[in-house]
Design an enzyme around this catalytic site. Structure first.
Site, PDB file in Angstrom:
ATOM      1  N   SER A   1     -10.327 -57.097 -75.176  1.00 40.31           N
ATOM      2  CA  SER A   1     -11.490 -56.246 -75.418  1.00 40.31           C
ATOM      3  C   SER A   1     -11.780 -56.130 -76.905  1.00 40.31           C
ATOM      4  O   SER A   1     -12.945 -56.180 -77.334  1.00 40.31           O
ATOM      5  CB  SER A   1     -11.252 -54.861 -74.811  1.00 40.31           C
ATOM      6  OG  SER A   1     -12.402 -54.046 -74.950  1.00 40.31           O
TER       7      SER A   1
ATOM      8  N   LYS B   1       3.305 -53.559 -66.347  1.00 43.12           N
ATOM      9  CA  LYS B   1       2.042 -52.889 -66.620  1.00 43.12           C
ATOM     10  C   LYS B   1       1.764 -52.754 -68.105  1.00 43.12           C
ATOM     11  O   LYS B   1       0.604 -52.804 -68.539  1.00 43.12           O
ATOM     12  CB  LYS B   1       2.023 -51.513 -65.956  1.00 43.12           C
ATOM     13  CG  LYS B   1       1.971 -51.553 -64.440  1.00 43.12           C
ATOM     14  CD  LYS B   1       1.801 -50.164 -63.847  1.00 43.12           C
ATOM     15  CE  LYS B   1       1.664 -50.232 -62.324  1.00 43.12           C
ATOM     16  NZ  LYS B   1       1.464 -48.882 -61.737  1.00 43.12           N
TER      17      LYS B   1
ATOM     18  N   ARG C   1     -10.581 -45.471 -69.329  1.00 45.87           N
ATOM     19  CA  ARG C   1     -10.816 -45.849 -67.929  1.00 45.87           C
ATOM     20  C   ARG C   1     -12.133 -45.314 -67.399  1.00 45.87           C
ATOM     21  O   ARG C   1     -12.705 -45.892 -66.473  1.00 45.87           O
ATOM     22  CB  ARG C   1      -9.670 -45.348 -67.051  1.00 45.87           C
ATOM     23  CG  ARG C   1      -8.424 -46.202 -67.093  1.00 45.87           C
ATOM     24  CD  ARG C   1      -7.535 -45.929 -65.895  1.00 45.87           C
ATOM     25  NE  ARG C   1      -7.131 -44.532 -65.838  1.00 45.87           N
ATOM     26  CZ  ARG C   1      -5.992 -44.058 -66.327  1.00 45.87           C
ATOM     27  NH1 ARG C   1      -5.149 -44.891 -66.923  1.00 45.87           N
ATOM     28  NH2 ARG C   1      -5.686 -42.786 -66.230  1.00 45.87           N
TER      29      ARG C   1
ATOM     30  N   HIS D   1     -15.256 -57.425 -78.667  1.00 42.97           N
ATOM     31  CA  HIS D   1     -16.059 -56.449 -79.403  1.00 42.97           C
ATOM     32  C   HIS D   1     -16.240 -56.876 -80.857  1.00 42.97           C
ATOM     33  O   HIS D   1     -17.344 -56.755 -81.418  1.00 42.97           O
ATOM     34  CB  HIS D   1     -15.408 -55.064 -79.351  1.00 42.97           C
ATOM     35  CG  HIS D   1     -15.728 -54.287 -78.109  1.00 42.97           C
ATOM     36  ND1 HIS D   1     -15.062 -54.478 -76.922  1.00 42.97           N
ATOM     37  CD2 HIS D   1     -16.643 -53.318 -77.871  1.00 42.97           C
ATOM     38  CE1 HIS D   1     -15.541 -53.656 -76.007  1.00 42.97           C
ATOM     39  NE2 HIS D   1     -16.514 -52.946 -76.553  1.00 42.97           N
TER      40      HIS D   1
END
Length: 463
Positions: A367, A356, A329, A371
């Site tokens: 992500s 969540k 984060r 990447h």
């Protein structure tokens, strides 16, 4: 006392009842005038010494490289050979980058075309739904074409690693900005009442262009601005970018290339390959720290200063993290804010309300894919090492609750060094295997199957 969200520039939104239930609404990002954390910390002379240590090590690597160049090779390259090869064909990247920006600006006009035509249609007309669906499907198609075009361009012109890195990173950044603009403004259009006395307010072209170049990928109708440019800092940050480029070149020339350049030319035992991976822990950590410093501190502050962008919180104190959740984060606020706003928040509120865990896994999956796409076309081969690291740390370690203790912080630093070193070694060895043992008429299978495990003789060491 300020809440966690308020301290981090997050504005809380009140939950509103919907059909007798409270709608789950997460906080939203707000921008404020603030400096980057390292800019503030370096004002302390004790912290400034750490920066001096890195500069001293850069000087040491420079002297070491000069000595090796002169006494072993009889000529001085000073890292320029690695830099020139890495940034070769940069003249092709510049017009391609310009074309990507033009495509992003055209997206603004397409969005306005959709919005202006839509508000003229009656809500009861079926053509409006068809009009919406037409543009809804065109957005992901545009994303796919965008990714595919850049990958073909990089492969067709055989761009070297540094040049390919610039183009792939810029292409990803612009796509994220385009998505942020569309997602942030689409609700203004869909909620607009055609017969209202108010006019539909969408961002002006000048504000959109400012957003395309601003050091943020989260869209806002307004950003805090500063009045003057500190040109002394511009010069300092520019020299730091040059220094980091040479730092990378020295590390490659002195530690990475000599140890991996013969991979594929002679047989290696499994233990030899494993030792090579373990030997690069320090180098891998330096790669990680230098990448963080030049991308998230130096370049972002340089652009922010030139554009008078006041919010310089591009990262937080990730180095004090005692769990991987905090590390991810705080390591890259620029990207994590985008993932939170347009992936995590949308998933939590719209796709799977209140879940969540699912939203977090989706964030790490997306992500990891992006990447890996970037690394695949930077190096010219598919080696899903970083993909697996992202999924493991994101899907497993971020859910692990650890004590807030210095020992845990030490373990995280050790894991960062070990993981970074292994990644540097794996990608470097695979690169040299493909350079040393080229294959004519390569197929898709050759592209996606790592040659490191098929062409290198992994003899079992019985000694």
């Amino acid at each position: 006392m300020a809440s966690h969200e308020e301290r981090n520039g997050i504005k809380t939104t009140n939950n509103k009842p919907e059909n007798g239930r409270k709608k789950k609404i997460l906080p939203t990002k707000t921008f404020k005038d603030r400096e980057s954390l390292l800019t503030v910390l370096v004002e302390n002379p004790h912290i400034k010494v750490v920066k001096h240590m890195f500069i001293a090590s850069l000087i040491g690597l420079f002297v070491n490289t000069v000595a090796h160049d002169y006494f072993k090779n009889g000529k001085l390259k000073v890292g320029l050979g690695v830099i020139s090869r890495g940034f070769d064909k940069l003249h092709l990247v510049v017009p391609a980058w310009g074309l990507l920006n033009i495509c992003s600006i055209l997206c603004y006009f397409c969005f306005n075309l959709w919005a202006n035509v839509r508000i003229q249609m009656s809500p009861k007309v079926k053509y409006r739904q068809v009009w919406d669906l037409l543009w809804l499907f065109s957005v992901p198609i545009y994303y796919i074409i965008h990714f595919r075009a850049v990958s073909v361009f990089v492969g067709y012109f055989s761009l070297p690693i540094a040049s390919a890195t610039v183009l792939c990173l810029e292409q990803t950044r612009l796509l994220m900005k385009t998505h942020a603009f569309i997602r942030s403004n689409i609700e203004k259009v869909t909620s607009f009442k055609s017969h209202s006395d108010k006019d539909l307010k969408v961002a002006s072209l000048s504000h959109y262009i400012y957003f395309l170049f601003a050091p943020t990928i989260v869209y806002s109708d307004t950003y805090p601005r500063r009045k003057t440019i500190r040109w002394n800092l511009i010069g300092q940050w520019f020299m730091e970018v040059i220094g980091v480029i040479f730092y990378y070149a020295f590390l490659l020339e002195r530690f990475v290339i000599p140890g991996h350049k013969d991979v594929g030319l002679k047989p290696y035992s499994m233990s030899e390959l494993f030792l090579m991976m373990c030997d690069h822990g320090t180098v891998g950590l330096l790669f990680l720290l230098l990448g963080f410093y030049v991308v998230l501190h130096t370049v972002q502050n340089l652009i922010g200063e030139l554009m008078l962008f006041a919010d310089r919180e591009f990262y937080r104190d990730w180095w004090t993290s005692t769990n991987y959740s905090d590390y991810f984060r705080t390591w890259n606020i620029v990207v994590s804010d985008w993932l939170y706003t347009y992936v995590y928040k949308d998933c939590y509120e719209l796709v799977v309300p209140g879940n969540k865990a699912f939203a977090k896994v989706l964030v790490f999956l997306l992500s990891a894919i992006v990447h890996e796409w970037i690394l695949t076309y930077i190096f010219g081969f598919f080696l899903p090492a970083l993909f697996l690291v992202f999924l493991f740390t994101g899907s497993c370690l971020t859910f692990l609750k650890t004590p807030d203790h210095s020992i845990v912080n030490i373990l995280i630093w050790y894991c960062l060094a070990l993981g970074s070193g292994w990644l540097v070694s794996l990608y470097s060895m695979e690169y040299f295997v493909r350079v040393n043992v080229p294959v004519e008429n390569s197929t898709v299978r050759d592209f996606i199957v790592p040659r490191l495990f098929t062409l290198v003789s992994l003899e079992v060491d019985t000694t």
